[in-house]
Design a protein around this motif. Structure first.
Motif, PDB file in Angstrom:
ATOM      1  N   PRO A   4       0.822  -1.206   0.000  1.00  0.00           N
ATOM      2  CA  PRO A   4       0.000   0.000   0.000  1.00  0.00           C
ATOM      3  C   PRO A   4       0.855   1.255   0.000  1.00  0.00           C
ATOM      4  O   PRO A   4       1.821   1.364   0.754  1.00  0.00           O
ATOM      5  N   ASP A   5       0.515   2.135  -0.861  1.00  0.00           N
ATOM      6  CA  ASP A   5       1.172   3.418  -0.936  1.00  0.00           C
ATOM      7  C   ASP A   5       0.555   4.324   0.132  1.00  0.00           C
ATOM      8  O   ASP A   5      -0.323   3.917   0.875  1.00  0.00           O
ATOM      9  N   ILE A   6       1.029   5.527   0.183  1.00  0.00           N
ATOM     10  CA  ILE A   6       0.524   6.444   1.195  1.00  0.00           C
ATOM     11  C   ILE A   6       0.030   7.690   0.497  1.00  0.00           C
ATOM     12  O   ILE A   6       0.715   8.251  -0.338  1.00  0.00           O
ATOM     13  N   ASP A   7      -1.160   8.072   0.821  1.00  0.00           N
ATOM     14  CA  ASP A   7      -1.769   9.201   0.125  1.00  0.00           C
ATOM     15  C   ASP A   7      -1.555  10.490   0.886  1.00  0.00           C
ATOM     16  O   ASP A   7      -1.657  10.538   2.099  1.00  0.00           O
ATOM     17  N   SER A   8      -1.329  11.528   0.113  1.00  0.00           N
ATOM     18  CA  SER A   8      -1.137  12.826   0.758  1.00  0.00           C
ATOM     19  C   SER A   8      -2.383  13.214   1.530  1.00  0.00           C
ATOM     20  O   SER A   8      -2.319  13.838   2.573  1.00  0.00           O
ATOM     21  N   ASP A 125      13.669  10.415  -9.775  1.00  0.00           N
ATOM     22  CA  ASP A 125      14.785  10.167  -8.859  1.00  0.00           C
ATOM     23  C   ASP A 125      14.414   9.011  -7.938  1.00  0.00           C
ATOM     24  O   ASP A 125      13.511   9.137  -7.107  1.00  0.00           O
ATOM     25  N   LEU A 126      15.113   7.889  -8.097  1.00  0.00           N
ATOM     26  CA  LEU A 126      14.823   6.737  -7.226  1.00  0.00           C
ATOM     27  C   LEU A 126      15.164   7.045  -5.772  1.00  0.00           C
ATOM     28  O   LEU A 126      14.726   6.336  -4.875  1.00  0.00           O
ATOM     29  N   ALA A 127      15.913   8.098  -5.561  1.00  0.00           N
ATOM     30  CA  ALA A 127      16.251   8.536  -4.197  1.00  0.00           C
ATOM     31  C   ALA A 127      15.301   9.641  -3.718  1.00  0.00           C
ATOM     32  O   ALA A 127      15.631  10.393  -2.802  1.00  0.00           O
ATOM     33  N   PHE A 128      14.112   9.708  -4.302  1.00  0.00           N
ATOM     34  CA  PHE A 128      13.201  10.795  -3.928  1.00  0.00           C
ATOM     35  C   PHE A 128      12.797  10.741  -2.460  1.00  0.00           C
ATOM     36  O   PHE A 128      12.351  11.746  -1.899  1.00  0.00           O
ATOM     37  N   TYR A 147       9.645   5.253   1.737  1.00  0.00           N
ATOM     38  CA  TYR A 147      10.047   5.279   0.324  1.00  0.00           C
ATOM     39  C   TYR A 147      11.496   4.869   0.092  1.00  0.00           C
ATOM     40  O   TYR A 147      11.963   4.829  -1.053  1.00  0.00           O
ATOM     41  N   ARG A 148      12.204   4.560   1.162  1.00  0.00           N
ATOM     42  CA  ARG A 148      13.557   4.024   0.967  1.00  0.00           C
ATOM     43  C   ARG A 148      13.534   2.570   0.514  1.00  0.00           C
ATOM     44  O   ARG A 148      14.546   2.043   0.069  1.00  0.00           O
ATOM     45  N   GLU A 149      12.392   1.924   0.642  1.00  0.00           N
ATOM     46  CA  GLU A 149      12.293   0.519   0.227  1.00  0.00           C
ATOM     47  C   GLU A 149      12.345   0.498  -1.304  1.00  0.00           C
ATOM     48  O   GLU A 149      11.508   1.123  -1.971  1.00  0.00           O
ATOM     49  N   PRO A 150      13.336  -0.209  -1.897  1.00  0.00           N
ATOM     50  CA  PRO A 150      13.569  -0.050  -3.340  1.00  0.00           C
ATOM     51  C   PRO A 150      12.370  -0.367  -4.239  1.00  0.00           C
ATOM     52  O   PRO A 150      12.122   0.359  -5.204  1.00  0.00           O
ATOM     53  N   ALA A 151      11.614  -1.426  -3.929  1.00  0.00           N
ATOM     54  CA  ALA A 151      10.498  -1.774  -4.830  1.00  0.00           C
ATOM     55  C   ALA A 151       9.397  -0.730  -4.747  1.00  0.00           C
ATOM     56  O   ALA A 151       8.780  -0.374  -5.761  1.00  0.00           O
ATOM     57  N   VAL A 152       9.141  -0.229  -3.549  1.00  0.00           N
ATOM     58  CA  VAL A 152       8.134   0.828  -3.386  1.00  0.00           C
ATOM     59  C   VAL A 152       8.594   2.088  -4.117  1.00  0.00           C
ATOM     60  O   VAL A 152       7.821   2.737  -4.830  1.00  0.00           O
ATOM     61  N   ALA A 153       9.875   2.413  -3.946  1.00  0.00           N
ATOM     62  CA  ALA A 153      10.402   3.617  -4.593  1.00  0.00           C
ATOM     63  C   ALA A 153      10.303   3.505  -6.115  1.00  0.00           C
ATOM     64  O   ALA A 153       9.884   4.452  -6.788  1.00  0.00           O
ATOM     65  N   ALA A 154      10.647   2.348  -6.664  1.00  0.00           N
ATOM     66  CA  ALA A 154      10.665   2.203  -8.122  1.00  0.00           C
ATOM     67  C   ALA A 154       9.267   2.342  -8.711  1.00  0.00           C
ATOM     68  O   ALA A 154       9.054   3.056  -9.690  1.00  0.00           O
ATOM     69  N   THR A 156       6.547   3.683  -7.273  1.00  0.00           N
ATOM     70  CA  THR A 156       6.012   5.029  -6.995  1.00  0.00           C
ATOM     71  C   THR A 156       6.632   6.054  -7.935  1.00  0.00           C
ATOM     72  O   THR A 156       5.952   6.944  -8.441  1.00  0.00           O
ATOM     73  N   ALA A 157       7.925   5.917  -8.184  1.00  0.00           N
ATOM     74  CA  ALA A 157       8.619   6.868  -9.055  1.00  0.00           C
ATOM     75  C   ALA A 157       8.094   6.787 -10.487  1.00  0.00           C
ATOM     76  O   ALA A 157       7.819   7.815 -11.114  1.00  0.00           O
ATOM     77  N   LEU A 158       7.933   5.567 -11.006  1.00  0.00           N
ATOM     78  CA  LEU A 158       7.460   5.438 -12.392  1.00  0.00           C
ATOM     79  C   LEU A 158       6.023   5.943 -12.513  1.00  0.00           C
ATOM     80  O   LEU A 158       5.689   6.702 -13.436  1.00  0.00           O
ATOM     81  N   ARG A 159       5.155   5.522 -11.584  1.00  0.00           N
ATOM     82  CA  ARG A 159       3.761   5.965 -11.656  1.00  0.00           C
ATOM     83  C   ARG A 159       3.668   7.491 -11.571  1.00  0.00           C
ATOM     84  O   ARG A 159       3.008   8.139 -12.378  1.00  0.00           O
ATOM     85  N   ASN A 160       4.360   8.063 -10.594  1.00  0.00           N
ATOM     86  CA  ASN A 160       4.157   9.484 -10.325  1.00  0.00           C
ATOM     87  C   ASN A 160       4.946  10.394 -11.265  1.00  0.00           C
ATOM     88  O   ASN A 160       4.494  11.491 -11.573  1.00  0.00           O
ATOM     89  N   SER A 161       6.086   9.938 -11.770  1.00  0.00           N
ATOM     90  CA  SER A 161       6.750  10.781 -12.772  1.00  0.00           C
ATOM     91  C   SER A 161       5.981  10.716 -14.093  1.00  0.00           C
ATOM     92  O   SER A 161       6.014  11.663 -14.883  1.00  0.00           O
ATOM     93  N   SER A 162       5.261   9.622 -14.329  1.00  0.00           N
ATOM     94  CA  SER A 162       4.396   9.576 -15.511  1.00  0.00           C
ATOM     95  C   SER A 162       3.236  10.555 -15.348  1.00  0.00           C
ATOM     96  O   SER A 162       2.888  11.283 -16.284  1.00  0.00           O
ATOM     97  N   LEU A 163       2.629  10.575 -14.163  1.00  0.00           N
ATOM     98  CA  LEU A 163       1.595  11.593 -13.907  1.00  0.00           C
ATOM     99  C   LEU A 163       2.162  12.980 -14.169  1.00  0.00           C
ATOM    100  O   LEU A 163       1.553  13.803 -14.859  1.00  0.00           O
TER     101      LEU A 163
END
Lengths: 232, 232
Positions: A4-8, A125-128, A147-154, A156-163
């Motif tokens: 589960p991701d975390i919503d603002s 940035d995978l280090a976001f 978000y330091r967890e690599p799979a979550v970061a990857a 989340t980064a692809l989904r949200n940088s696409s947005l």
């Protein structure tokens, strides 16, 4: 993946329940009352969506620094998960920069990159995670860990940088510019040439300029409402 | 992954070089001349970006069928790689649908889903390759083969359904609606409950309605132009 991701929204609510809202930093005016919102004029809907096209050929009109800044100043407000804003942008406009990027693109995209006033590399940035204390002060430490967890970061980064890449395209259109998004390039090569020494990865690229009228070919069809979805 | 994607622009150009453009199917009017495009009015930029907020709380005003159709009829025009349009939408508005979705959401998102007039599940069809002959008639067979490769399909689907999810949020805003995007839910559970017997996977969910004015908390900061990017 089922993390589960975390919503603002969630976190805003949590943060607000912890301290009086008057103490939360207010960086800008509250939104206008909903009464002032309505359907945008037909010409705006045409410009953003209905008549908008992607372009490969560009008029001679240049795109100045200020316009690119204005594009960013609009797109930055688009929502991302927990306000993570993982997208990073390289605005390629020098001859040297275009040549470097074009050399890493599919043959058919090279001339397009050289011809466009600007081609932006949308990366993430995978280090976001490290920016979370700045971007979400009320829960920054918790979000940094999450978000330091690599799979979550990857993911989340692809989904949200696409947005954010979509916000870029529509922000450009809102300012009268046209976009030419492309994904036919050597991602690893672009990462080496433009993001060396970072954990930023390229997602897609998008030319920006004033499209040459009449150059797009007729549009391909879209799926109908019923083909693309259903009620539940 | 370093598999070059295929751009609709490239393929349009290839298709057009093969036969006279008069023979290409023309599904709608060409775009208006660029002269009619310009910067949208400030109120439109505010509504789309600068003053727009995500919402968790909704006014009593309902969202009718026609409005949801209009949202789709705008968002469908947003560009995707090779016109692949991999996003699929479930527009959840029945009590039963909301309960099923809420049960699969993070605790903090459940009340939001129940309260919203509609919550749309944005998914992507991993089998979208099969739609390419319809969506890109001139190169449908080649694109079908290309997108049948599972790793290409998965990355293309996530990237492009995320773009389409952003078009959804901005199309809703363009029509005076508000969105409340969320990624805090059990993706695998939603896939089982809403996409059984298909290869559609959930990406994120987004409530739609008329946000209750004054309910969003103050905004979190964004990265500056320089923090988020650079010239090249």
């Amino acid at each position: 993946m089922n993390l589960p991701d975390i919503d603002s929204n969630v976190l805003d609510a949590v943060a607000a329940s912890r301290r009086p809202s008057a103490e939360l930093p207010s960086l800008e005016p509250r939104p206008s009352p909903a009464a002032t919102k309505g359907v945008l004029p037909a010409a705006a809907l045409d410009q953003l969506f209905r008549l908008a096209r992607t372009y490969n050929e560009w008029s001679a009109r240049d795109v100045d620094d200020r316009t690119i800044h204005e594009v960013y100043e609009l797109l930055k407000w688009g929502p991302t998960a927990a306000n993570s804003n993982p997208a990073r942008f390289v605005w390629v406009r020098s001859r040297e920069g275009k040549e470097k990027l074009a050399a890493l693109a599919m043959e058919a995209n090279r001339a397009k990159i050289m011809a466009a006033p600007v081609t932006v590399i949308v990366g993430h940035d995978l280090a976001f995670a490290e920016t979370m204390p700045k971007l979400f002060p009320a829960r920054g430490e918790m979000l940094r860990e999450f978000y330091r967890e690599p799979a979550v970061a990857a993911e989340t980064a692809l989904r949200n940088s696409s947005l954010q890449g979509a916000y870029l395209i529509l922000a450009a259109r809102a300012l009268g510019l046209d976009g030419g998004p492309m994904s036919g390039f050597d991602n690893a090569g672009v990462d080496r040439e433009f993001f060396a020494g970072t954990r930023i990865q390229s997602n897609f690229i998008c030319s920006l300029g004033y499209g040459e009228p009449g150059t797009p070919f007729p549009r391909n069809p879209r799926l109908s409402f019923e083909e693309a979805g259903r009620w539940a």
